[in-house]
Design an enzyme around this catalytic site. Sequence first.
Site, PDB file in Angstrom:
ATOM      1  N   GLY A  66       0.811  -1.215   0.000  1.00 52.10           N
ATOM      2  CA  GLY A  66       0.000   0.000   0.000  1.00 52.10           C
ATOM      3  C   GLY A  66       0.841   1.261   0.000  1.00 52.10           C
ATOM      4  O   GLY A  66       0.522   2.237  -0.695  1.00 52.10           O
ATOM      5  N   CYS A  67       1.912   1.244   0.759  1.00 50.61           N
ATOM      6  CA  CYS A  67       2.780   2.419   0.857  1.00 50.61           C
ATOM      7  C   CYS A  67       3.532   2.656  -0.457  1.00 50.61           C
ATOM      8  O   CYS A  67       3.734   3.801  -0.869  1.00 50.61           O
ATOM      9  CB  CYS A  67       3.750   2.272   2.019  1.00 50.61           C
ATOM     10  SG  CYS A  67       2.891   2.192   3.609  1.00 50.61           S
ATOM     11  N   THR A  68       3.922   1.594  -1.119  1.00 52.12           N
ATOM     12  CA  THR A  68       4.580   1.723  -2.417  1.00 52.12           C
ATOM     13  C   THR A  68       3.603   2.263  -3.449  1.00 52.12           C
ATOM     14  O   THR A  68       3.943   3.162  -4.230  1.00 52.12           O
ATOM     15  CB  THR A  68       5.162   0.365  -2.865  1.00 52.12           C
ATOM     16  OG1 THR A  68       6.126  -0.057  -1.897  1.00 52.12           O
ATOM     17  CG2 THR A  68       5.804   0.461  -4.237  1.00 52.12           C
ATOM     18  N   ALA A  71       3.194   5.995  -2.666  1.00 50.28           N
ATOM     19  CA  ALA A  71       4.393   6.762  -3.019  1.00 50.28           C
ATOM     20  C   ALA A  71       4.538   6.886  -4.539  1.00 50.28           C
ATOM     21  O   ALA A  71       4.850   7.974  -5.050  1.00 50.28           O
ATOM     22  CB  ALA A  71       5.631   6.106  -2.420  1.00 50.28           C
TER      23      ALA A  71
END
Length: 170
Positions: A66-68, A71
């Site tokens: 999710g963070c990738t 970003a």
Amino acid sequence: MKILKTMLITLSLFGLFSDTSGQMKTGETVPDFSLQDQDNHTFRLSEALAKGPVVVYFYPKDDTPGCTKEACSFRDSFAAFTDAGAQVIGISSDDVASHKKFAQKHNLPFTLLADEKNEVRKLFGVPKTMMLPGRVTYVLDRKGTVVHQFNSMTQATQHVEEALAAIKKL
């Protein structure tokens, strides 16, 4: 009663309930802070605000799915933010070396800040969700006033859409 308790626990684990009472709200001014970026330089919010609006997004952890996705979505829209005069700042509790690796791996053109002690996360009142640090995005005007905030663990790319729409209104 047991079924209700189980349902509430399940809903809180999936981020449907999180305590946002201490979270910085629209109209509030963010106090100045400083943290180290992925290049081990000191970032100061006041210096960034002197250049224009700032998008500050808090995320749980470098290089997780999710963070990738979030970003890379900020990366893909980066020109739209810079064209509007805004800076994008990502913050997590990962260290400088982790941020450097994450930024290089995904060609992230914006600043990632290491909040290893979660001091800035606490300053903003970012709630925990699913036992993880929350995913919240704040748009700050040049005075450091929150003009928009968006809180969602599951809609990672919507953080970018929300922030860009708020920046365009400034």
